[in-house]
Design an enzyme around this catalytic site. Structure first.
Site, PDB file in Angstrom:
ATOM      1  N   ASN A  89       0.853  -1.190   0.000  1.00 37.19           N
ATOM      2  CA  ASN A  89       0.000   0.000   0.000  1.00 37.19           C
ATOM      3  C   ASN A  89       0.889   1.241   0.000  1.00 37.19           C
ATOM      4  OD1 ASN A  89      -2.532   1.596   0.589  1.00 37.19           O
ATOM      5  ND2 ASN A  89      -1.302   2.078   2.408  1.00 37.19           N
TER       6      ASN A  89
ATOM      7  N   ASP B 115      -0.449  -6.447   3.787  1.00 38.05           N
ATOM      8  CA  ASP B 115      -0.597  -5.410   4.797  1.00 38.05           C
ATOM      9  C   ASP B 115      -1.559  -4.324   4.301  1.00 38.05           C
ATOM     10  OD1 ASP B 115       0.294  -4.047   7.261  1.00 38.05           O
ATOM     11  OD2 ASP B 115       1.100  -2.558   5.866  1.00 38.05           O
TER      12      ASP B 115
ATOM     13  N   GLU C 166      -4.963  -8.285   5.344  1.00 36.04           N
ATOM     14  CA  GLU C 166      -5.326  -7.543   6.555  1.00 36.04           C
ATOM     15  C   GLU C 166      -6.354  -6.477   6.170  1.00 36.04           C
ATOM     16  OE1 GLU C 166      -3.408  -4.557   9.929  1.00 36.04           O
ATOM     17  OE2 GLU C 166      -2.756  -4.490   7.859  1.00 36.04           O
TER      18      GLU C 166
END
Ligand code: CA
Ligand code: CA
Length: 552
Positions: A161, A250, A285
């Protein structure tokens, strides 16, 4: 597999018949008598003793989350490292399913290992390297080889990200934007013009800003753009070619912004990984507490998303144990599964009690070993892949006010301090453990021994992970939850007594199609004069305090 399960079923039947000495009189035990079986104590027989254990060869595994920094230090600099983990692999899984000296997990999630300026390494400066604190690429290749020998699938944290503000590409992008060039490195990032600085953005120059929802040190990629996607394709291919068995993604919650549809990006990423290795496993996640929102993200086709609504202090699992709510636990497990399956009927639920961002589960469970055992059985005996946070299997605790305090050193032994790691920077922990791994390995009543038994039972009954909950069974008692799991042609029933008292329930054999008891787990201590272990007498199931039976 079918043949094996048939053998298991036959074994279960034989063993349970021997054990129960069923007399055909199905006694109804009233509520007031609950906890006192009418019969004399029968001799205890471990029904799991002779059931064969199978090794997983598919995506269904018992995972273990490791923060290398705090695991085991091999070279005396106080920081855990890859060689340290390699030296401890036999504790996690020695590769021999017949031995039970090891925990038995068959999946590892490694928190970030790539070069980074921070101790936690969630801001990467080089997506093709290993942080020198942890070792070298050769060390990592050796780790993969050692995991392969033991049947452990190793997945790594993929932080895409955002990267570190010190990543050469971002340093270059900033310089170019300052010089009015938006067609070079800037294309990789979310860089835009604004009159007023929006929340979650940081200034480069003039009206130019970059997106950074976490901190200005974590600039975010433009995940809808070709530049970032081409680079991400190269990164995942590099690690998959090296032999990693998949990724933990993540910050999936932040994939979505004004320009990027998170479901579409996750779908692209899943496809990209599958095209390289269809057996690679991906867990994301996606940190939201609304089940229907997780269900929407499952439409991407990703294997797993962490089940946040069930985790943590207020999550369903710990709360059910703390409030003795067995029946409602079973009901919410079924309800949750139905919601998640709307997004993808093949989804693999990813359950956990806590992780590196949350208070360690021993805290909300009152540091009570009995409750920690019950919580372990509750989440690990749900279909899907459980994720044990390192140290959770020995009930590690401590002050968890700050992130570093949630990530302190693994307690290997109270007397042998070899391999101990220093506190992560910023941790204030003054935690004094009562037991470490060495002490708990020697104690058959320890939390660690309980985890080992749960994993053994799961490896004896592959339908627990792979099946679906088809119904809950009303036991007439709020504290006793029962649910049926079906997988292909086989089924079993998981029964949890979450009460601090023994309970006796009746479960119809003809209605629910089981023949006997094939697994027992007893966390609580029976009251004086009460039988301390689980028995099945006909259809009458006696459960000591905080215990779990599996009927098959
Ligand atoms: Ca070290
Ligand atoms: Ca073993």
């Amino acid at each position: 597999m079918k043949k094996l399960i048939t053998i298991l079923l036959v074994l279960c039947t034989v063993i349970s018949t021997l054990l129960c000495g069923c007399d055909g009189n199905d006694k109804t035990v009233s509520e007031t008598e609950s906890g006192k079986p009418e019969a004399e104590f029968m001799d205890y027989v471990d029904v799991t003793k002779d059931i064969p254990v199978t090794k997983s060869t598919d995506k269904y595994r018992n995972y273990y989350e490791i923060f290398l920094y705090s695991y085991y230090d091999s070279n005396g600099d106080g920081i855990g490292d890859i060689q340290g983990l390699i030296s401890k692999l036999d504790y996690l899984n020695d590769g021999d399913p017949e031995t039970d000296t090891d925990l038995g997990i068959d999946g590892i999630w490694l928190m970030p290992i790539m070069p980074s300026p921070s101790y936690h390494k969630y801001d990467v400066t080089d997506y093709y390297g290993i942080d020198p604190q942890y070792g070298t690429i050769d060390d990592f290749k050796q780790l993969i080889a050692e995991c392969n020998k033991r049947g452990i699938n190793i997945i790594i944290d993929l932080v895409i990200n955002h990267c570190s503000s010190q990543h050469p590409l971002f340093v270059q992008a900033k310089e170019e934007v300052k010089n009015g060039n938006l067609d070079g490195a800037a294309k990789y990032f979310n860089i835009k013009q604004f009159d007023v600085k929006p929340d979650g953005w940081s200034n480069i120059t003039g009206k130019w800003y970059y997106e950074c929802n976490f901190t200005p040190q974590m600039p975010e990629f433009d995940l809808s753009g070709k530049a970032a996607r081409d680079e991400i394709s190269k990164i995942v291919k590099y690690w998959l070619d090296m032999g990693v068995g998949g990724f933990r993604l993540d910050a999936v919650t932040y994939y979505t912004n004004d320009d990027t549809d998170g479901v579409e990006f996750l779908s692209w990423l899943t496809q990209t990984v599958e095209n390289i290795n269809p057996n690679a496993y991906i867990v994301g996640e996606y940190w939201v507490n609304v089940p229907s929102s997780i269900s929407e993200m499952y439409e991407s086709g990703v294997d797993s998303l962490f089940n946040f609504p069930f985790s943590g202090l207020d999550g369903n699992m710990i709360d059910s144990v703390n409030t003795n709510a067995g029946a409602s636990f079973a009901a919410s497990a079924l309800e949750m599964q139905e919601i998640l399956m709307r997004g993808n009927s093949d989804m693999i639920d990813a359950t956990f009690l806590s992780n590196h961002d949350q208070q360690r589960s021993s805290g909300p469970l009152g540091k009570d070993t009995v409750k920690m055992k019950m919580a372990a059985a509750a989440y690990m005996l749900l279909p899907g892949n459980p994720f044990i946070y390192y140290g959770e299997e020995i009930g590690m605790g401590g002050n968890c006010d700050t992130d570093p305090d949630k990530r302190t050193g693994m307690v290997w032994s109270l007397t042998d301090l070899e391999g101990y790691t220093q506190l992560p920077p910023g941790a204030k922990n003054t935690y004094k453990p009562e037991q470490g791994v060495d002490e708990q390995l020697k104690d058959e009543n320890s939390l660690l021994s309980y985890y080992k038994r749960i994993i053994k039972i799961k490896n004896q009954n592959p339908e627990i992970a792979r099946g679906r909950i088809t119904e809950t069974i009303d036991t007439g008692k709020k504290s006793v939850g029962a649910y049926k799991i079906k997988y292909n042609d086989t089924q079993l029933i998981v029964v949890h007594n979450m009460s601090d008292h023994a309970r006796t329930v009746t479960i119809s054999k003809s209605e629910h199609g089981y023949t006997g008891l094939c697994a027992d787990l007893v966390a609580g201590e029976a009251a004086e004069g009460e039988q301390p272990y689980i028995t099945l007498d006909g259809e009458t199931l006696y459960l000591p305090p905080y215990s779990t039976a599996i009927l098959k």
